[in-house]
Design a protein around this motif. Structure first.
Motif, PDB file in Angstrom:
ATOM      1  N   ILE A 191      13.958  44.681  35.329  1.00  0.00           N
ATOM      2  CA  ILE A 191      13.751  43.271  35.640  1.00  0.00           C
ATOM      3  C   ILE A 191      13.244  42.589  34.374  1.00  0.00           C
ATOM      4  N   GLY A 192      13.971  41.572  33.922  1.00  0.00           N
ATOM      5  CA  GLY A 192      13.584  40.860  32.707  1.00  0.00           C
ATOM      6  C   GLY A 192      13.065  39.475  33.028  1.00  0.00           C
ATOM      7  N   LEU A 193      12.017  39.076  32.347  1.00  0.00           N
ATOM      8  CA  LEU A 193      11.437  37.750  32.542  1.00  0.00           C
ATOM      9  C   LEU A 193      11.759  36.869  31.339  1.00  0.00           C
ATOM     10  N   ASN A 194      12.143  35.627  31.622  1.00  0.00           N
ATOM     11  CA  ASN A 194      12.582  34.724  30.577  1.00  0.00           C
ATOM     12  C   ASN A 194      12.118  33.304  30.888  1.00  0.00           C
ATOM     13  N   MET A 195      12.064  32.482  29.869  1.00  0.00           N
ATOM     14  CA  MET A 195      11.816  31.055  30.032  1.00  0.00           C
ATOM     15  C   MET A 195      12.327  30.365  28.777  1.00  0.00           C
ATOM     16  N   PRO A 196      12.548  29.058  28.809  1.00  0.00           N
ATOM     17  CA  PRO A 196      13.014  28.365  27.605  1.00  0.00           C
ATOM     18  C   PRO A 196      12.103  28.661  26.416  1.00  0.00           C
ATOM     19  N   ARG A 197      12.702  28.908  25.265  1.00  0.00           N
ATOM     20  CA  ARG A 197      11.958  29.386  24.105  1.00  0.00           C
ATOM     21  C   ARG A 197      10.823  28.435  23.694  1.00  0.00           C
ATOM     22  N   GLU A 198      11.109  27.140  23.650  1.00  0.00           N
ATOM     23  CA  GLU A 198      10.078  26.195  23.216  1.00  0.00           C
ATOM     24  C   GLU A 198       8.901  26.172  24.197  1.00  0.00           C
ATOM     25  N   SER A 199       9.194  26.307  25.481  1.00  0.00           N
ATOM     26  CA  SER A 199       8.115  26.352  26.482  1.00  0.00           C
ATOM     27  C   SER A 199       7.269  27.602  26.285  1.00  0.00           C
ATOM     28  N   LEU A 200       7.921  28.710  25.944  1.00  0.00           N
ATOM     29  CA  LEU A 200       7.192  29.949  25.704  1.00  0.00           C
ATOM     30  C   LEU A 200       6.321  29.827  24.452  1.00  0.00           C
ATOM     31  N   TYR A 201       6.847  29.199  23.419  1.00  0.00           N
ATOM     32  CA  TYR A 201       6.063  29.019  22.198  1.00  0.00           C
ATOM     33  C   TYR A 201       4.785  28.215  22.479  1.00  0.00           C
ATOM     34  N   LEU A 202       4.916  27.147  23.269  1.00  0.00           N
ATOM     35  CA  LEU A 202       3.742  26.342  23.609  1.00  0.00           C
ATOM     36  C   LEU A 202       2.740  27.164  24.413  1.00  0.00           C
ATOM     37  N   ARG A 203       3.244  27.988  25.321  1.00  0.00           N
ATOM     38  CA  ARG A 203       2.365  28.849  26.117  1.00  0.00           C
ATOM     39  C   ARG A 203       1.625  29.839  25.212  1.00  0.00           C
ATOM     40  N   ILE A 204       2.345  30.381  24.234  1.00  0.00           N
ATOM     41  CA  ILE A 204       1.736  31.343  23.318  1.00  0.00           C
ATOM     42  C   ILE A 204       0.655  30.674  22.465  1.00  0.00           C
ATOM     43  N   ASP A 205       0.944  29.482  21.956  1.00  0.00           N
ATOM     44  CA  ASP A 205      -0.052  28.768  21.154  1.00  0.00           C
ATOM     45  C   ASP A 205      -1.333  28.554  21.960  1.00  0.00           C
ATOM     46  N   ASP A 206      -1.173  28.168  23.217  1.00  0.00           N
ATOM     47  CA  ASP A 206      -2.329  27.949  24.078  1.00  0.00           C
ATOM     48  C   ASP A 206      -3.083  29.264  24.319  1.00  0.00           C
ATOM     49  N   ARG A 207      -2.348  30.355  24.495  1.00  0.00           N
ATOM     50  CA  ARG A 207      -2.993  31.644  24.737  1.00  0.00           C
ATOM     51  C   ARG A 207      -3.798  32.092  23.520  1.00  0.00           C
ATOM     52  N   ILE A 208      -3.258  31.879  22.335  1.00  0.00           N
ATOM     53  CA  ILE A 208      -3.984  32.259  21.129  1.00  0.00           C
ATOM     54  C   ILE A 208      -5.261  31.435  20.984  1.00  0.00           C
ATOM     55  N   ASP A 209      -5.182  30.139  21.304  1.00  0.00           N
ATOM     56  CA  ASP A 209      -6.388  29.291  21.271  1.00  0.00           C
ATOM     57  C   ASP A 209      -7.436  29.826  22.239  1.00  0.00           C
ATOM     58  N   ARG A 210      -6.990  30.256  23.429  1.00  0.00           N
ATOM     59  CA  ARG A 210      -7.934  30.789  24.410  1.00  0.00           C
ATOM     60  C   ARG A 210      -8.511  32.138  23.963  1.00  0.00           C
ATOM     61  N   MET A 211      -7.697  32.930  23.269  1.00  0.00           N
ATOM     62  CA  MET A 211      -8.197  34.191  22.714  1.00  0.00           C
ATOM     63  C   MET A 211      -9.328  33.924  21.708  1.00  0.00           C
ATOM     64  N   MET A 212      -9.126  32.917  20.868  1.00  0.00           N
ATOM     65  CA  MET A 212     -10.157  32.586  19.892  1.00  0.00           C
ATOM     66  C   MET A 212     -11.440  32.150  20.595  1.00  0.00           C
ATOM     67  N   GLU A 213     -11.301  31.364  21.638  1.00  0.00           N
ATOM     68  CA  GLU A 213     -12.480  30.924  22.397  1.00  0.00           C
ATOM     69  C   GLU A 213     -13.166  32.102  23.088  1.00  0.00           C
ATOM     70  N   ALA A 214     -12.392  33.123  23.423  1.00  0.00           N
ATOM     71  CA  ALA A 214     -12.934  34.284  24.141  1.00  0.00           C
ATOM     72  C   ALA A 214     -13.600  35.298  23.222  1.00  0.00           C
ATOM     73  N   GLY A 215     -13.498  35.091  21.894  1.00  0.00           N
ATOM     74  CA  GLY A 215     -14.177  36.007  20.979  1.00  0.00           C
ATOM     75  C   GLY A 215     -13.274  36.917  20.174  1.00  0.00           C
ATOM     76  N   PHE A 216     -12.027  36.523  19.960  1.00  0.00           N
ATOM     77  CA  PHE A 216     -11.091  37.350  19.207  1.00  0.00           C
ATOM     78  C   PHE A 216     -11.613  37.636  17.793  1.00  0.00           C
ATOM     79  N   LEU A 217     -12.158  36.615  17.131  1.00  0.00           N
ATOM     80  CA  LEU A 217     -12.656  36.820  15.776  1.00  0.00           C
ATOM     81  C   LEU A 217     -13.782  37.845  15.750  1.00  0.00           C
ATOM     82  N   ALA A 218     -14.689  37.769  16.702  1.00  0.00           N
ATOM     83  CA  ALA A 218     -15.799  38.739  16.758  1.00  0.00           C
ATOM     84  C   ALA A 218     -15.267  40.147  17.017  1.00  0.00           C
TER      85      ALA A 218
END
Length: 342
Positions: A191-218
């Protein structure tokens, strides 16, 4: 044959969430096929399942080695097959979920993988040779001893050329001879999951921002403080090397985050090379559709029911006289990854 469900797709698409939903509906256990989630102490940057998610469904092959351990493809495949067989022995449904294409296909297609542990000294010598003569001339050295492997490898992918030469020099056998496929004894649904590429890129950018807020740098700072340097394979995970460069004073934090987002997008493009949208072995679903999870459950239910029907037919055939077996067995087509069309 017992079933195996593989849930694939690019990073950040929602594979874990769907795997948990399926596990809860069909008494399943999840086998991670993520080459970074195997490492301990690396939780935020690898987007490991949360505590609640780990409670919601059993997970295997997460947090199994330290960051300085080199987990080879061969060892992963061996561990994955052992986990899948153990899940079957418990009467549960194994769900192979992850976005590391090489790892997924090694299990699904039954790759023959050289059981040759890394020789760091030899690798250093080969790397030095590649730098001295250049990637094209170095690639020619592989072509001289293993033309089949050389034909499949771009000369710019020096790391893989080194590995191919390493296997040949250690065993005297070309890596291409080691890499014959032997399909595993499972009925497989992908089973493969897909979504429009640009929508996925925006989702990824948001996830990385949340990772930083969660303490990724530490998290990266703690790893470096423990002595895990940026040259370890584990530290090549998205974000770790970039944030490490910031901590070493090489780039700004803004640049490190921007590079992480850029490299993640590049990685997504690579993942779509492993999991192609035109691959008929994969049942693709658009995660932006409101009913995509229901469609996945319905597809899986039909797949499992089909397997039960085939098993019942085989049981009836084997109850008959020996003289009738050959013809009736030939009439039964057991669905496998090689012949199922989605």
């Amino acid at each position: 044959m017992p079933p195996l469900i593989a849930i694939v797709g690019p990073t950040g698409i929602g594979k874990t969430a769907l795997a948990i939903k399926i596990a809860q509906a069909f008494s399943g256990q999840i086998v991670s096929a993520d080459s970074r989630q195997v490492y301990q102490l690396m939780d935020i940057g690898t987007a490991k399942p949360s505590t609640d998610e780990l409670v919601a469904a059993p997970h295997r092959l997460i947090d199994i080695v330290s960051p300085d351990y080199v987990l080879t493809l061969a060892e992963f495949q061996e561990r994955a097959y052992a986990a899948i067989d153990a899940i079957h022995a418990q009467g549960d449904l194994p769900l192979l979920a992850g976005g590391t294409g090489q790892w997924v296909w090694s299990v699904v297609e039954g790759w023959g993988i050289p059981r040759v542990p890394p020789d760091l000294t030899l690798r250093a010598e080969l790397e030095a040779a590649a730098k001295t003569v250049g990637s094209e001339a170095f690639h020619a050295k592989l072509a001289a001893v293993d033309p089949d492997a050389a034909a499949k490898l771009d000369h710019r992918n020096v790391r893989r050329v080194i590995r191919a030469l390493e296997v040949y020099l250690k065993t005297g056998i070309p890596i291409s001879a080691h890499q014959k496929k032997s399909p595993p004894p499972y009925r497989i649904l992908m089973i493969g999951l897909n979504m429009p590429r640009e929508s996925l890129y925006l989702r990824i950018d948001d996830r990385i921002d949340r990772m930083m807020e969660a303490g990724f740098l530490a998290e990266v700072e703690d790893l470096l403080a423990r002595g895990y340097n940026l040259h370890y394979p584990s530290m090549s995970g998205l974000g770790y090397r970039q944030l490490g460069r910031y901590l070493h004073g090489e780039i700004s934090l803004e640049e490190a985050v921007a590079l992480t987002k850029k490299e993640t997008r590049r990685f997504i493009r690579q993942q779509y090379n492993w999991f192609r949208l035109d691959d008929e072995r994969i049942f693709w679903l658009d995660v932006l559709a409101s009913d995509f999870a229901d469609l996945a459950l319905a597809k899986l239910s039909a797949f499992l029911e089909e397997g039960e029907n085939v098993t019942a037919q085989l049981d009836k055939v084997y109850e008959k006289e020996p003289s009738t077996l050959d013809a009736e067995l030939l009439a039964l087509q057991v669905v496998s990854i090689g012949d199922e069309k989605s």
